[in-house]
Design an enzyme around this catalytic site. Structure first.
Site, PDB file in Angstrom:
ATOM      1  N   ALA A 112       0.824  -1.213   0.000  1.00 39.32           N
ATOM      2  CA  ALA A 112       0.000   0.000   0.000  1.00 39.32           C
ATOM      3  C   ALA A 112       0.858   1.263   0.000  1.00 39.32           C
ATOM      4  CB  ALA A 112      -0.923  -0.014   1.207  1.00 39.32           C
ATOM      5  N   HIS A 113       0.195   2.404  -0.080  1.00 41.31           N
ATOM      6  CA  HIS A 113       0.909   3.669  -0.183  1.00 41.31           C
ATOM      7  C   HIS A 113       1.778   3.954   1.038  1.00 41.31           C
ATOM      8  CE1 HIS A 113      -3.089   5.874   1.112  1.00 41.31           C
ATOM      9  NE2 HIS A 113      -2.847   4.850   1.859  1.00 41.31           N
ATOM     10  N   ASN A 114       2.967   4.466   0.761  1.00 37.36           N
ATOM     11  CA  ASN A 114       3.910   4.912   1.780  1.00 37.36           C
ATOM     12  C   ASN A 114       4.547   3.799   2.591  1.00 37.36           C
ATOM     13  OD1 ASN A 114       1.642   7.370   1.685  1.00 37.36           O
ATOM     14  ND2 ASN A 114       3.788   7.961   1.508  1.00 37.36           N
TER      15      ASN A 114
END
Lengths: 356, 356, 356
Positions: free
Chosen positions: C241-243
């Protein structure tokens, strides 16, 4: 990457916030508190970020009013009631969007298809018979619209998406790369030792403002349709089987799977990697924590969980040995027997006391 | 969506059923009991659907003989022994199929590839050196057949499928969109703190009548082949690692993963999201319920399960606290100690009684 | 499939091993012990394969020195310290590689993109504005490089990959088919009953020698970047997922998912289908067994596990009934109460004895 830039007063106007500081201050990026530079805007999403804000080099902060006096080193603020929402609004201002309109010369569009003049159709897109693409919709390269697929207005469909099974997609829908909508549902009749395929005749109906991540599989119905209602948001690698219905504004995180014919209520939140059995119902406002295993209908709103949590592996192995014994240990009776024994002992003790 | 239509006598003939009613009655669709209209045919799959059938507007019902007298409002029936199987057969009659043959002008086919004259090759398909595509096989747009891939007769390969690793695919195989067959297995040797890639030299061998859903990954073997035997059916988002073998007619539901070199028997049924470790064997006729976790070989046919089931989250947290204590609680000894204590107390009580 | 062939002395030289036997012996394939023929080379990876080796028809074996005298029927050996590593090295010698260079005429490359003269760009690849493709990099058919994507030197990107979100990819990276890198992160603000999208402004940064399997989704960051450090290896159907940040040389097996903003250490090994919550940290050198559920940070290196293991289903149902009772059974108190009761009984018994 090119950057967009705005005057502070433009951004304050966008989020309908109160501007404190220099209206013409130039902001050239939206950043985390940690990485912001002096021309960036950042935001404080609650008390726990105060210390980070006090150390931030951001030129502007979006805050609620109570933080103002705690940040003497910052001279520019936008004051709003909900900084997180204001931040979300500003991401759209700083997003680098393509403003493509028209049809790339390599797109293959069947003459019977209706494609809006304001749509964008990327390279190597294939659009088959009787498809419809609405105004201002962007379809990125290599995407396939199989026969009879309809996509509404103002949608974004990323590359390598397969839309098939006569799927009907509403307005303002976003579908990310390599997702498959309308693939054949997994329906087979077992007969004399082999599996007999049930051709799937239903479709997929997707409402307005629905968002679907990358590498998802959303199957067409067997007879009736698979339905995602308005406002549903779905993360990556999610499986939605045939004839599932998902209620308005329900959010489904990555790697969750929902088996066939299950009906999910409105405003539910399912965390990642949940597994939901087929032919059940889940009420409105149900939250599932990550990796939940749902085998029965849920009739009450609330938060539900599954799993053992994490163990150091040696401890886990010992725990599993005990867990295997558990079926043969009448736990509730143990407590009753202890209570009973306690009573017996007290009775014996008082007898002994009397006879002293 | 255009509809197909048939006379009732045609459909009765197709399923080899007994027709009761009007032979020339026009049927224009196959529907669920709930949504059927007066020109639709529907079916009763067991007693539990009787009430729905009594309220259905369907013009024709497929039933077993004992239901006939319970549905006075219906005048047309097809009587068969297995209505669900008859329904499956009829789905094929009502399915809207493309009858494409030939090669779209945008397909790129290497001169050394052999493509049957009766195959269909969609737009932007790429077929490389030494590939073979059999009679009546349909390959939808954008699909890629990498060097040396062979596909048999009467197969359906949907869009955006990647066939690579010299995969060999039998006859009557269906592979849904965006699936990858023959991708490189996950093989690395750890040495001096980094991972050294093992180039995968095996292939994938897929038998006849195999069905694979969308967004699946089926890796090529390291040295020997990954094998799916005849009649295997696989749902969406399934992982089959290198050198796995899956026996005839085994069914694998969505989101299940099978790690490397595991050998699965015949006629198994794995529900969704199961995880199966590598280098083990699973016997024929094994059923796994959803989210099962298989870490050891299964030698006996039967049904197996894992997981804690679902809890209200507060109750779940309390349960997990206890579960963590379980390793240190000698459960089976507790029962023995209770029995022993009970005996001691009885002995004391009889002693007291005697001395009264 | 064409085969490569080598003289034995060439292979011994490649793995820097000691040759025993006929230097000019022709080897035409690398095989498992079981399936090797008299012109194949195979290897022994530890004692447990000795018996298989004794029955193998392989013409050459890669061994450690102690096995030599135990295989009198074999006349050709390569002696090394680490046969598994030597085998990995030889897979590269026998791998059938395309040696393509140049740009297929159907590839669409924006004039602003910089593509090395030694790169290969397959059919129907789309490369948009400001992209960069480094020396000796191979990009297979249908892959999409969206605006601003950069790919380093000597990379392999298979078919139907979507690279977007301004992703930056290092050197010697391998990305398998149908994977999506840089798709939009799943970020929404709930406000007045609906979900407000947070446009994702971060990117994906992938280091050198990273390997990513097929059908993976690796999202771009919300503000900062998602980062995979050098040497990370990832299997199929993995969600990042993001980050998220993944440390050097960490290995992640198929179907694992990592939720947003989590930071993973170096040299970790995550088995298949693990689920890792968002906003946590995992230390270096953490191993997770399959299907582990990580909801909290892990600060100590070590091996961790989750799950109930597998039960026969009837036993499983009984176990789950008890597990549901567990929250209300004070396990640790049971033992204390038993000890206390035991003491009481002993005291009673000694009282009785004294009064005899």
């Amino acid at each position: 990457m090119n950057q967009k830039q705005y005057q502070l007063q433009q951004l304050a106007h966008l989020v309908q916030g109160e501007l404190i500081g220099e209206p013409k201050f130039i902001v050239n990026g939206l950043s985390s508190l940690e990485l912001a530079n002096e021309n960036n805007i950042s935001f404080i999403n609650g008390d726990k970020y105060l210390e980070q804000a006090q150390n931030s080099k951001a030129g502007v902060l979006i805050i609620t009013s109570e933080f103002k006096d705690k940040l003497p080193h910052i001279s520019n603020f936008i004051i709003v009631q909900n900084p997180y929402l204001a931040f979300a609004t500003l991401t759209h201002a700083f997003e680098l969007k393509k403003n493509n309109v028209g049809i790339e010369d390599t797109a293959k569009i069947h003459p019977s298809a209706i494609v809006s003049d304001t749509a964008y159709i990327g390279h190597y897109v294939v659009i088959e018979e009787n498809c419809v693409v609405g105004d201002a919709t962007v379809i990125e390269s290599h995407t396939k619209l199989d026969v009879g697929v309809e996509v509404g207005k103002n949608c974004f469909i990323d590359s390598h998406v397969t839309l098939t099974g006569f799927s009907k997609i509403g307005n303002d829908v976003r579908i990310h790369a390599n997702t498959v909508i309308g693939g054949e549902g997994f329906g087979f009749v077992p007969y004399q030792g082999t599996w007999h395929r049930i051709a799937q005749l239903g479709s997929v109906h997707i409402g307005n403002r629905v968002r679907i991540g990358s590498n998802c599989s959303i199957d067409r119905g067997a007879l009736d349709d698979t339905i995602l209602h308005d406002g549903v948001i779905i993360d990556n690698l999610v499986q939605i089987a045939h004839n599932v219905q998902v209620g308005e504004n329900t959010a489904i995180a990555a790697k969750t799977g929902i088996a066939g014919s299950t009906i999910i209520g409105k405003n539910c939140i399912f965390a990642g990697a949940c597994g939901i059995a087929g032919h059940i119902k889940i009420a409105d406002n149900v939250t599932l924590t990550g990796m939940s295993m749902v085998t029965k209908s849920i009739f009450e709103a609330g938060t539900y969980s599954s799993g053992t949590g994490l163990f150091e592996s040696g401890q886990w192995r010992r725990t599993i040995v005990r867990l295997r014994q558990l079926a043969d240990v009448p736990l509730t009776k143990v407590i009753k027997r202890l209570d009973h024994i306690q009573t017996q002992i007290e009775s014996i003790e008082s007898t002994l006391k009397m006879r002293k």
